[in-house]
Design an enzyme around this catalytic site. Structure first.
Site, PDB file in Angstrom:
ATOM      1  N   SER A 133       5.386  -4.853   3.014  1.00  0.00           N
ATOM      2  CA  SER A 133       3.940  -4.811   2.771  1.00  0.00           C
ATOM      3  C   SER A 133       3.657  -4.128   1.430  1.00  0.00           C
ATOM      4  CB  SER A 133       3.245  -4.083   3.930  1.00  0.00           C
ATOM      5  OG  SER A 133       1.846  -4.225   3.828  1.00  0.00           O
ATOM      6  N   ASN A 134       2.455  -3.630   1.237  1.00  0.00           N
ATOM      7  CA  ASN A 134       2.119  -2.931  -0.012  1.00  0.00           C
ATOM      8  C   ASN A 134       1.105  -1.829   0.289  1.00  0.00           C
ATOM      9  OD1 ASN A 134      -0.686  -4.027  -0.370  1.00  0.00           O
ATOM     10  ND2 ASN A 134       0.471  -5.941  -0.328  1.00  0.00           N
ATOM     11  N   ARG A 135       0.672  -1.126  -0.727  1.00  0.00           N
ATOM     12  CA  ARG A 135      -0.127   0.090  -0.541  1.00  0.00           C
ATOM     13  C   ARG A 135      -1.637  -0.142  -0.470  1.00  0.00           C
ATOM     14  NH1 ARG A 135       3.068   4.506  -1.126  1.00  0.00           N
ATOM     15  NH2 ARG A 135       5.044   4.190  -2.204  1.00  0.00           N
TER      16      ARG A 135
END
Ligand code: PMT
Length: 231
Positions: A26-28
């Site tokens: 995923s990402n932030r």
């Protein structure tokens, strides 16, 4: 057709791409930017739907509009496609994963070798898919498409390239290399480029204020686009 008569589809947050039942890529993204845009759009549009990836519960409270939760980029694409209407506005503040694991293990992957190689495959580009649909159907030509560009270098060049390649009406570029802009924080620094060659450079502002400015620009852009399409 003005914004008050249109449906606005806002996306926000990350997507998650599972590797096995307990792990994912995923990402932030927190969804703060998307949520602020959905709130700003709600004050002006006929209808708002907020399609979002996993977000902290506190960011999903007190929403007077409809929300649709998704996990993966493919799910986000399906959700966006099912919400499209001929005169809608789509604002893509989500950070969809560009790649997903080629295989998803049905059970937790066991720790064995010293190295583990993951094979990733490209996800569909949601904005490009929608722009292609719009381009092929004249009944959809009033659809208004707004993208974001999360950049750390050659910010303006990469943003302009995305505006053209994804056939967008606006692109809002944020410098995600800064500590006070982009992912996670409550502030942002955004420059908006339009397909008509305009450029609006916003200073450091709260994401709420950035969202209001984006919605102002969308209202103006809709008028401009409609004028251009009149016979
Ligand atoms: O959520 P926050 O913590 O508040 O952070 C906000 C933000 C930094 C995530 C937001 O402001 C932002 O920049 N969102 C876009 C992130 C991103 O995916 O940028 P990109 O440059 O990789 O993609 C360009 C555009 O294409 C984006 O509008 C994106 O939503 C869209 N996209 C990307 C991948 C994909 N497969 N399909 C897409 O349509």
């Amino acid at each position: 057709m003005p914004l008050r008569d249109r449906k606005v589809i806002v996306t926000g947050g990350p997507t998650v791409e599972p590797l096995d039942p307990v792990r994912f890529i995923s990402n932030r993204s927190t969804g703060k930017m998307g949520r602020a845009i959905a709130d700003a759009a709600y004050m002006r549009a006929r209808e708002v739907v907020f399609i979002h990836g996993p977000m902290h519960e506190s960011l999903l409270e007190h929403t007077p509009y409809r929300m649709v939760e998704i996990e993966s980029t493919v799910e986000l694409l399906d959700a966006v496609l099912s919400e499209l209407q001929p005169d809608c506005v789509l604002i893509m503040a989500a950070a969809p994963a560009d790649y997903r694991p080629a295989e998803k293990s049905p059970v937790k992957i066991k720790k064995k070798e010293e190295e583990l190689t993951l094979r990733l495959v490209k996800n569909p580009d949601i904005l490009k898919t929608v722009a292609d649909i719009r381009g092929k159907n004249s009944a959809l030509r009033n659809m208004f498409l707004v993208g974001f560009a999360a950049e750390m270098e050659n910010i303006e060049n990469y943003a302009m390239r995305k505006l053209v390649e994804k056939d967008l009406d606006f692109i809002c570029v944020n410098d995600v290399g800064r500590h006070d802009a982009g992912f996670g924080v409550d502030t942002n620094i955004v420059t908006i480029f339009s397909r008509w060659g305009e450029r609006l450079e916003l200073p450091l502002l709260s994401k709420k204020d950035i969202a209001l400015r984006i919605i102002d620009c969308v209202e103006e852009g809709i008028t401009k686009k409609t004028d251009k399409l009149l016979p």
